[in-house]
Design an enzyme around this catalytic site. Sequence first.
Site, PDB file in Angstrom:
ATOM      1  N   LYS A 184      -3.412  38.640 -50.771  1.00  0.00           N
ATOM      2  CA  LYS A 184      -2.438  37.861 -49.991  1.00  0.00           C
ATOM      3  C   LYS A 184      -1.562  38.786 -49.149  1.00  0.00           C
ATOM      4  CE  LYS A 184       1.124  39.070 -52.652  1.00  0.00           C
ATOM      5  NZ  LYS A 184       2.408  39.662 -52.270  1.00  0.00           N
ATOM      6  N   SER A 247       9.489  39.465 -46.742  1.00  0.00           N
ATOM      7  CA  SER A 247       8.240  40.123 -47.125  1.00  0.00           C
ATOM      8  C   SER A 247       8.014  41.381 -46.303  1.00  0.00           C
ATOM      9  CB  SER A 247       7.065  39.157 -46.925  1.00  0.00           C
ATOM     10  OG  SER A 247       5.838  39.852 -46.871  1.00  0.00           O
TER      11      SER A 247
END
Length: 330
Positions: A184, A247
């Site tokens: 991911k 992120s």
Amino acid sequence: MKIVVLGAGSWGTALAIVLGRNGHDVTLACRNEEELAFLNSHHENMRYMPGFAIPASVSYCDFSGIPIESDFTVVAVPSPAVRGCLRDLSHRPSLIVSAAKGLEPTTGAHMTTVINETIPSATVAALSGPNLAIEIVRSVPSAAVVASSDAAAADLVRTAFMNARFRIYASDDVVGVELAGALKNVLALGAGMSDGLGFGDNTKAALMARGLKEMIALGLKMGARLETFLGIAGVGDLFATAASSLSRNYRLGRALAEGSTMAEALTTLGQVAEGAKTAEAAAILALRHDVELPIMLMIEGVVRGRISAKEAVVRLMERDTREEGVCVSQ
């Protein structure tokens, strides 16, 4: 419990804070002597987690001073450093938990394999999920999965981390949990690139959906289970990492699409983004297992500087379409 956390970056510090708040006796090990001195005097990680006091139940050491006795050891260093980190230990922990969400760049091995090869006597587990470090220390309600082939080990680790704001599930699909957590990050790079190029949510949604299919296809070939990729460690972590500006992988991908070189983007980021090296490992696994991973391979091309982010999107959009299809069996 007595718990050792290897690695005082943002993730290692966040996990040490959680475990300390849960009342455990935690030792946080770091390699930087200056950082160690500051932690001992201030009980705060100013570089990676400023503004959050580390509980008094957390102590600090360098890698030569790690306690021999512990219930388990958490490895929270970047994945390329895991093998060397474990080789440097003066003793062999009996239970090791990988919190590194990546694959070994040169071999494509997931981290529990690296641990098993380095310390064959250890029982291993993997912790993964949609866990942005800053949200964990802010006690934002979160969830994770701990995976191990040893049910008792998984339950021990689950119990240690579990609290009212951090819900932990157990699994025996170690391969699936680790692959989902690693791959991911590659797709999060792609999500950042998409936004950096100014495309809309339609583009990113299609990218993530097709990327998830690639994760599943490779996972099933490697013995993982479909449901793992549709759960907390898969879709959950992918959504958090690809949609959030917190992120590191998303920010790195966006910077590359906006014109930064890899060196410039990493300097600005100031932290490790696992997706860059994992993209290289994914290319190795695609060949080894004969699985088509067009999105991940395009992202790997951008990371390696062989193609621009814009050209990668053009090439993906020009690919022939087929029936969508989703693998539902191994």
